[in-house]
Design a protein around this motif. Structure first.
Motif, mmCIF file in Angstrom:
data_model
loop_
_atom_site.group_PDB
_atom_site.id
_atom_site.type_symbol
_atom_site.label_atom_id
_atom_site.label_comp_id
_atom_site.label_asym_id
_atom_site.label_seq_id
_atom_site.Cartn_x
_atom_site.Cartn_y
_atom_site.Cartn_z
ATOM 1 N N GLY A 175 36.600 -63.784 1.183
ATOM 2 C CA GLY A 175 38.109 -64.012 0.443
ATOM 3 C C GLY A 175 38.080 -64.055 -1.110
ATOM 4 N N SER A 176 39.156 -64.454 -1.775
ATOM 5 C CA SER A 176 39.468 -64.600 -3.133
ATOM 6 C C SER A 176 40.403 -65.430 -3.439
ATOM 7 C CB SER A 176 40.187 -63.273 -3.505
ATOM 8 O OG SER A 176 41.454 -63.198 -3.074
ATOM 9 N N ILE A 177 40.843 -65.729 -4.810
ATOM 10 C CA ILE A 177 41.511 -66.942 -5.036
ATOM 11 C C ILE A 177 43.087 -66.612 -4.716
ATOM 12 C CG2 ILE A 177 42.289 -65.787 -7.278
ATOM 13 C CD1 ILE A 177 42.256 -68.464 -8.430
ATOM 14 N N GLY A 178 43.264 -65.268 -4.175
ATOM 15 C CA GLY A 178 44.576 -65.016 -3.486
ATOM 16 C C GLY A 178 44.668 -65.488 -2.154
ATOM 17 N N ASP A 179 43.728 -65.237 -1.359
ATOM 18 C CA ASP A 179 43.719 -65.602 0.179
ATOM 19 C C ASP A 179 43.634 -67.299 0.218
ATOM 20 O OD1 ASP A 179 42.860 -63.196 1.489
ATOM 21 O OD2 ASP A 179 41.456 -63.014 -0.252
ATOM 22 N N LEU A 180 42.936 -67.870 -0.844
ATOM 23 C CA LEU A 180 42.749 -69.277 -0.831
ATOM 24 C C LEU A 180 44.137 -70.139 -1.354
ATOM 25 C CD1 LEU A 180 39.667 -70.486 -2.781
ATOM 26 C CD2 LEU A 180 40.039 -70.773 -0.179
ATOM 27 N N ALA A 181 44.867 -69.181 -2.031
ATOM 28 C CA ALA A 181 46.046 -69.728 -2.642
ATOM 29 C C ALA A 181 47.071 -69.740 -1.493
ATOM 30 C CB ALA A 181 46.419 -68.925 -3.899
ATOM 31 N N VAL A 182 47.205 -68.572 -0.716
ATOM 32 C CA VAL A 182 48.132 -68.642 0.586
ATOM 33 C C VAL A 182 47.586 -69.604 1.527
ATOM 34 C CG1 VAL A 182 49.167 -67.397 2.181
ATOM 35 C CG2 VAL A 182 49.032 -66.367 -0.180
ATOM 36 N N ASN A 183 46.501 -69.492 1.818
ATOM 37 C CA ASN A 183 46.098 -70.284 3.043
ATOM 38 C C ASN A 183 45.769 -71.697 3.076
ATOM 39 O OD1 ASN A 183 45.738 -67.878 4.696
ATOM 40 N ND2 ASN A 183 43.852 -67.466 4.089
ATOM 41 N N GLY A 184 45.549 -72.136 1.693
ATOM 42 C CA GLY A 184 45.268 -73.255 1.305
ATOM 43 C C GLY A 184 46.768 -74.350 1.459
ATOM 44 N N THR A 185 47.897 -73.664 1.118
ATOM 45 C CA THR A 185 49.013 -74.187 1.188
ATOM 46 C C THR A 185 49.672 -73.983 2.637
ATOM 47 O OG1 THR A 185 49.632 -74.378 -1.330
ATOM 48 C CG2 THR A 185 51.321 -74.481 0.135
ATOM 49 N N VAL A 186 49.341 -72.968 3.359
ATOM 50 C CA VAL A 186 49.988 -72.867 4.459
ATOM 51 C C VAL A 186 49.151 -73.760 5.469
ATOM 52 C CG1 VAL A 186 49.551 -71.275 6.402
ATOM 53 C CG2 VAL A 186 50.480 -70.418 4.288
ATOM 54 N N ASN A 187 47.921 -74.243 5.150
ATOM 55 C CA ASN A 187 47.330 -74.932 5.945
ATOM 56 C C ASN A 187 47.709 -76.587 5.661
ATOM 57 O OD1 ASN A 187 45.855 -72.896 7.230
ATOM 58 N ND2 ASN A 187 43.993 -73.151 5.925
ATOM 59 N N ASP A 188 47.897 -76.867 4.324
ATOM 60 C CA ASP A 188 48.224 -78.106 4.069
ATOM 61 C C ASP A 188 49.590 -78.362 4.917
ATOM 62 O OD1 ASP A 188 46.436 -78.904 2.459
ATOM 63 O OD2 ASP A 188 47.489 -78.670 0.828
ATOM 64 N N ILE A 189 50.413 -77.627 4.997
ATOM 65 C CA ILE A 189 51.891 -77.666 5.853
ATOM 66 C C ILE A 189 51.515 -77.540 7.238
ATOM 67 C CG2 ILE A 189 54.019 -76.419 6.247
ATOM 68 C CD1 ILE A 189 53.907 -75.689 3.477
ATOM 69 N N ALA A 190 50.620 -76.821 7.857
ATOM 70 C CA ALA A 190 50.305 -76.806 9.287
ATOM 71 C C ALA A 190 49.878 -77.894 9.745
ATOM 72 C CB ALA A 190 49.372 -75.505 9.360
ATOM 73 N N MET A 191 49.126 -78.642 8.486
ATOM 74 C CA MET A 191 48.447 -80.082 9.146
ATOM 75 C C MET A 191 49.568 -81.150 9.278
ATOM 76 S SD MET A 191 45.338 -79.281 9.478
ATOM 77 C CE MET A 191 45.715 -77.602 9.444
ATOM 78 N N SER A 192 51.053 -80.905 9.161
ATOM 79 C CA SER A 192 51.982 -81.738 9.598
ATOM 80 C C SER A 192 52.595 -81.163 10.838
ATOM 81 C CB SER A 192 53.304 -81.565 8.312
ATOM 82 O OG SER A 192 52.595 -82.410 7.338
ATOM 83 N N GLY A 193 52.018 -80.102 11.626
ATOM 84 C CA GLY A 193 52.505 -79.452 12.565
ATOM 85 C C GLY A 193 53.781 -78.442 12.372
ATOM 86 N N ALA A 194 53.868 -78.370 10.887
ATOM 87 C CA ALA A 194 54.974 -77.294 10.635
ATOM 88 C C ALA A 194 54.385 -75.872 10.427
ATOM 89 C CB ALA A 194 55.576 -77.580 9.260
ATOM 90 N N ARG A 195 55.140 -74.868 10.573
ATOM 91 C CA ARG A 195 54.854 -73.612 10.197
ATOM 92 C C ARG A 195 55.443 -73.468 8.831
ATOM 93 N NH1 ARG A 195 52.798 -69.755 14.317
ATOM 94 N NH2 ARG A 195 51.972 -67.915 12.860
ATOM 95 N N ALA A 196 54.466 -72.914 7.879
ATOM 96 C CA ALA A 196 55.055 -72.785 6.558
ATOM 97 C C ALA A 196 56.124 -71.344 6.704
ATOM 98 C CB ALA A 196 53.826 -72.393 5.527
ATOM 99 N N ALA A 197 57.162 -71.602 6.048
ATOM 100 C CA ALA A 197 58.022 -70.529 6.220
ATOM 101 C C ALA A 197 58.093 -69.834 4.578
ATOM 102 C CB ALA A 197 59.350 -71.197 6.259
ATOM 103 N N TYR A 198 58.087 -70.687 3.400
ATOM 104 C CA TYR A 198 58.289 -69.864 2.143
ATOM 105 C C TYR A 198 57.197 -70.393 1.159
ATOM 106 C CZ TYR A 198 62.880 -68.513 3.915
ATOM 107 O OH TYR A 198 63.636 -68.064 4.527
ATOM 108 N N LEU A 199 56.814 -69.642 0.387
ATOM 109 C CA LEU A 199 55.858 -70.033 -0.614
ATOM 110 C C LEU A 199 56.270 -69.845 -1.969
ATOM 111 C CD1 LEU A 199 52.210 -68.865 0.335
ATOM 112 C CD2 LEU A 199 53.277 -71.136 0.836
ATOM 113 N N SER A 200 55.962 -70.602 -2.976
ATOM 114 C CA SER A 200 56.228 -70.360 -4.355
ATOM 115 C C SER A 200 54.724 -70.026 -4.956
ATOM 116 C CB SER A 200 57.039 -71.496 -5.116
ATOM 117 O OG SER A 200 55.909 -72.612 -5.371
ATOM 118 N N CYS A 201 54.941 -69.179 -5.995
ATOM 119 C CA CYS A 201 53.509 -68.817 -6.736
ATOM 120 C C CYS A 201 53.625 -69.109 -8.293
ATOM 121 C CB CYS A 201 53.324 -67.536 -6.174
ATOM 122 S SG CYS A 201 52.046 -66.634 -6.998
#
Lengths: 365, 365
Positions: free
Chosen positions: A96-122
């Motif tokens: 991976g890369s910092i780019g993969d981490l930056a997307v998956n890290g926040t997607v996963n934080d949201i997933a840990m509430s049972g939610a599906r991430a819809a939108y990201l800011s960057c």
């Protein structure tokens, strides 16, 4: 080391309560006048900074312990909202890369509430002199990771700092997603009797970063497990909406996540140490380096607390998902020693698994 | 320089169309192999980075030109979502701090969609060795600014980088807010005939930063205008929901904002240069330093494009609000020279107000 190919044993024998009556909380946290690396490590120093500096300054009803995703109401919808900055070095690493981490890290934080991430800011903080091609490769990795995760990068910002005031590229992402009806997943919901499941082998991300950063070789290349967990969580929620707790054990590793859950819910956690799946190459690398895999960061794993009656079905569903193929029951939630995580060792002993002070490896995400 | 105490004259005489038939776009943007400070300046280089690097990598329907707030649908609600990183140096300056900027900057980006920011995220990148007291003072400034703006800091993250890889404190905020029914405010909605209003004197923030950074004195201390504009926008929307465009002229100043609007809507903008309110001390400082106030950053001002029939009432409402007391009509939107901003000078001449290449002053927000 656990044999992760062994069939899962969902029934965890109820352990005799160990005697920790003489145990006390670690010494009062240090009154440090200056920021040290450990303040960013996701352990006790990070918690101290939040408790003594940020929480009093920001105090508001939605502040759900900085570091978790917040649960909000907006326009009648229940949403999870989370942010993470990424300062990993090197920018590209095996898997991976910092780019993969930056997307998956926040997607996963949201997933840990049972939610599906819809939108990201960057938000990018670029250091003067970094190659535009490197920036483009990071952006492409983010775009690809976002498409894989089914999330849209909707808004962004770029700042540039003078050479010597950054480290090539820092990335912040924030994200929002809807929490499905009937889902209430948060650390406070852990209750005695819950079964603790980890979605697969631990320690890969941290060891992958370390090996490339330090030029170490361990016979086989260890790849980061970096992945987006929204689909795996959906699979679990299809079995039952009554998942109690989800957490992705990033900085501070499994040890930090379990300690935070135990503290938040006022429960004890008992692990069967030999059931915690650790890949042989990670175990070897950790042994050489003097690291404990329990404290090494992951970015494509989750730990779940589920009611005992649902555990078998949830585990089966996880194992049928590519990102949960190595899922295993590793312990249970108990009434004894509230706030404390205890591991039963392979030899029948017990040890306290403390909240780490900082992170064993800095700049890991 | 305009006398900002003069009564507003809403009726802008329709100018004879100037002849720009020989005018062409600035030379094709440079194919720079490395990031330069100007890539973070909010001008042409920033736009090039978005157009050639980020937009192709991230492409998605919600991507509303990185740098604007995005307009989203989530759970049936219409929302504005925006992010900004803050790398200003020094951290504290006359009239504010990086903490005030971090809150007001994102609150204002959201307000420019007509939305009231409801929740913010907050990501810190701290440099090892920075004083915890400084971190606490920044956090307190953020908390105070959030309370003033009526927004809640709901979630956060802290990373630490080694000494020499940061600059004390970088802050990222992202925010979300509901867009009221019937409101559709975006640059593309500017139409010929719209009246252009600025909410008060320009140039204070940039000059305040520069004066303290360089130890310059201009006889009087120039304070940043840093403020949250959600209340002022609400006041305007109480007059009419048909506000066409709002923009806070931060990096790149009024010149960059007007150029972006002209380009997005395919319209021309004609300014009456002597109606643009510039405080005497800002004008003096700019004259000494060779800066053009039109290109200097603000953080508590907005520029609005409103239908001619509503302009008088909107201006009166703005002037009755503490943050709009110095509001003035500065020009109008025309069919001629689409994509171009032209200023009529006090002497009766005209000049093109270009999109700046970078920013006259780096690290200003």
């Amino acid at each position: 080391m656990a044999d992760i190919t062994a069939p899962a044993q969902v029934s965890v024998p109820a352990p005799a309560a160990p005697d920790f009556s003489g145990w006390t909380c670690p010494a009062p946290l240090r009154d440090l006048p200056r920021i040290v690396m450990g303040h960013g490590g996701g352990g006790a120093l990070s918690a101290e900074l939040v408790e003594h500096v940020f929480a009093p300054a920001f105090a508001g009803p939605a502040l759900s312990g900085l570091g978790d995703s917040a649960h909000l109401e907006l326009g009648g919808a229940r949403m999870a909202f989370s942010t993470d900055s990424f300062v990993v070095r090197p920018l590209f690493f095996p898997g991976g890369s910092i780019g993969d981490l930056a997307v998956n890290g926040t997607v996963n934080d949201i997933a840990m509430s049972g939610a599906r991430a819809a939108y990201l800011s960057c938000g990018f903080i670029l250091e003067e002199g970094v190659s535009v091609e490197v920036v483009a490769r990071v952006a492409e990795a983010m775009g690809a990771a976002a498409r894989t995760a089914g999330v849209e990068i909707a808004t962004g910002d770029t700042k540039v700092v003078e050479s010597g005031h950054g480290d090539g590229i820092y990335v912040n992402t924030a994200g929002i997603g809807l929490i499905p009806d009937g889902v209430d997943i948060r650390p406070q919901r852990a209750v005695p009797g819950d079964v603790v499941i980890v979605s697969g082998p631990i320690g890969q991300h941290g060891v992958a970063i370390l090996s490339v950063r330090e030029g170490l070789e361990f016979g086989v290349e260890i790849q980061s497990d970096c992945a987006a967990l929204g689909g795996l969580v959906q699979t679990m929620l299809d079995v039952t909406r009554d998942v109690h707790v989800l957490r992705d054990p990033t900085r501070g590793g499994l040890a930090a996540s379990l300690n935070e859950i135990a503290a938040a819910a006022g429960v004890g956690v008992v692990l069967q140490e030999n059931r915690v799946p650790v890949p042989p190459e990670v175990a070897n690398a950790c042994a050489i380096l003097g690291l404990d895999p329990m404290y090494v960061a992951n970015e494509g794993k989750l730990v779940a607390f589920v009611p005992r009656g649902e555990a078998e079905a949830v585990l089966a569903a996880m194992r049928a998902h590519p990102l949960g193929a190595g899922a295993a029951v590793i312990g249970e939630c108990v009434e004894d020693h509230p706030g404390m995580v205890v591991a039963r060792t392979a030899l029948g002993g017990t040890r306290v698994v403390d909240l780490p002070l900082g992170e064993q490896l800095p700049r890991i995400c």
